[in-house]
Design a protein around this motif. Structure first.
Motif: not given
Length: 554
Positions: A445, A463, A516
């Motif tokens: 973030r 996101e 991620t």
């Protein structure tokens, strides 16, 4: 990202694209060497040649390798380590037709594309000059280039970098993930030998629009899973002139397809994000010759995406659906036979078929009750024979094992057997209330906010949880419930170290990493119009990865 770095990443991406590396071809080996040579040319690795190396994939029939590069910061001692992966294999190039010789040459390909008819959106993107086309440029050699460019940039000031990076360029992501399954045990070994503390795993695999015209760009924290429930369908053969006397396995397969295929009933919903419903990957009968005898057996395979459904739950859902649809076929057959008999002025007698659905493990136990330990000996011998056969893939081997066990059974009545076909990709959910997950979430973030602060950044970037496409990130963790894994293993024919399919589940559990995907941006992966947005891909994808690394290592 500094213009010099952006330029360098583009150079690497184009160089990598020039070397074709279609999965399960010798070009994968050439590509591994090119990546190794590229990394070795960096000054840091000239000084530390022992930190870049290739690993052979054990037992791989193609002799493929992965490339590993470690980087150790020198500012202060630290065991904190960020992992990065990227695959260098691609899908084939036959879809380029007469232009396949240019598939790895983006500039030439663009000129050739001007001479042919393209889909409207691809044509508009070509004419805009804002996209680069080429096989593997999007999926995912630009991502590999981004990682290498970042590592090269960090290495120039390694004295002021604290923490460690490990990057692995893997083969075979487009097929069976042989490369990643080679890397996982190596990660466990490195942690034991060097004391690395793994924080998270980053993959810059491609990011595509969620739907046509989607204006958003995404960073994904977590990844979807995939499992392949398969139906082995045994009907009853008959002469076509006496067709109501048989039970057509194709009709059962068709009924199952109507129920399950693209049915949101079987979608997982987690944190408001929904998996795509199951979709068929194979449906065919198993009759090998033409004759006027109807088929006896059929097979039906589904791609089943997961966010939270574990193998035991998927198996239960498929068994229940199988039984319901099998019963509908029996009922429909008798309804139609009754109408036919009335038309033919014949006495109607209901057909004797009984809907019966079981798991592979349940069938195995039934056969074991008849044969005892002889069954295990026969299965082991046949599994060994299949494992040594390089002419058929693991999915065909899996079906053949089911067929073999069924043929050993004295029961010849119709039956539906549910089992799992390889491969299996566990889902990885990342949660805000888990301290280690939260570190990655916050790092991503913060990276997004840093990039958005650039006054020239004009993309809509958000996101999301769960990368929607299957990737090697799935092997950074595994379910921990032993009953769940036992259910999976017992219902995956030929599973085991000496079998036709095996996962290092214990090592995946030991890694247990949040993941991620910070991907390259483009369109049409796996199509001949595959292309990237070079501005985002070479400038902002690397910046997002770099900022995430920095934030993780704070």
């Amino acid at each position: 990202m500094r213009p010099e770095v952006t330029k360098r990443i583009k150079e690497i991406a184009l160089d990598f694209t020039s070397q074709l590396s279609v999965v399960e071809t010798p070009d994968e080996i050439k590509m591994a060497q090119k990546i190794y040579d590229t990394i070795s040319s960096i000054d840091y690795y000239k000084k530390h040649p022992e930190l870049v190396y290739q690993l052979d994939c054990p037992g791989d029939q193609y002799g493929r390798r992965v490339v590993v590069a470690e980087m150790n910061g020198e500012k202060a001692p630290s065991n904190k380590t960020v992992l990065m992966i990227g695959h260098f294999d691609t899908v084939g190039i036959s879809d380029y037709g007469l232009l396949k010789e240019f598939a790895g040459q983006p500039e030439v390909l663009a000129e050739e594309f001007k001479k042919i008819k393209l889909p409207p959106e691809a044509k508009a993107d070509l004419e805009s000059g804002k996209y680069l086309f080429g096989r593997g440029l999007f999926d995912m050699k630009s991502g590999d280039a981004a990682i290498i460019g970042i590592m090269e940039e960090i290495s120039k000031d390694i004295e002021n970098f604290e923490g460690n990076l490990i990057y692995c360029a893997v083969c075979d992501e487009e097929s069976n993930s042989t490369g990643m399954l080679t890397f996982v045990p190596h990660l466990i070994k490195l942690r034991e030998e060097k004391g690395y503390d793994y924080l998270a795993m980053i993959d810059p695999d491609y990011m595509a629009p969620a739907y046509p015209g989607d204006p958003l760009k995404y960073v994904f924290v977590g990844t979807v899973g995939k499992i392949m429930p398969t139906f082995y369908i045994v009907g009853k053969e008959t002469h076509v002139g006496e067709s109501f006397d048989g039970l057509d396995p194709n009709q059962i397969a068709a009924q199952l397809t109507c129920r399950i295929n693209l049915n949101p009933e079987f979608s997982d919903v987690v944190d408001g994000e929904v998996t795509l419903p199951p979709v068929t990957l194979k449906q065919r009968d198993l009759k090998t010759e033409y004759s006027v005898q109807t088929a006896t057996k059929a097979i039906l395979m589904f791609n089943y995406a997961t966010h939270d459904s574990e193998p035991d739950a998927v198996l239960a859902k498929m068994k229940a659906a199988g039984q319901e649809e099998f019963q509908k076929v029996v009922d429909t057959l008798n309804e139609r036979y009754k109408i036919f008999c009335e038309m033919y002025h014949r006495e109607f007698r209901p057909q004797p078929w009984v809907a019966r659905t079981m798991t592979y493990d349940e069938m195995y136990e039934a056969v074991k009750a008849e044969m005892g330990d002889e069954l295990d000996a026969k299965i082991a011998a046949y599994t060994k024979e299949l494992k040594e056969d390089t002419t058929i893939d693991v999915r065909e081997k899996s079906y053949r094992l089911v067929d073999y066990v069924h043929d050993l059974w004295s029961d010849r009545d119709p039956v539906l057997v549910v089992y799992f076909t390889p491969p299996y990709y566990p889902h990885i959910a990342v949660h805000d209330d888990d301290p280690r997950d939260k570190v990655l979430i916050d790092a991503v973030r913060a990276a997004i906010e840093t990039v958005k602060a650039d006054p020239e950044f004009d993309y809509s970037l958000v996101e999301k949880r769960f990368l929607p496409c299957i990737s090697d990130l799935s092997y950074a963790a595994a379910p921990t419930d032993p009953l769940v894994l036992e259910k999976y293993q017992k219902n995956t024919p030929g599973y085991g170290k000496d079998g036709i399919y095996y996962l290092p589940l214990d090592m995946m559990q030991a890694l247990d990493l949040p993941v991620t995907d910070i991907g390259t941006v483009g369109k049409d992966a796996h199509k001949f119009t595959e292309r990237i947005d070079p501005r985002f891909t070479f400038q902002y994808t690397p910046e997002l990865i770099y900022q995430t690394i920095k934030n993780l290592l704070k």
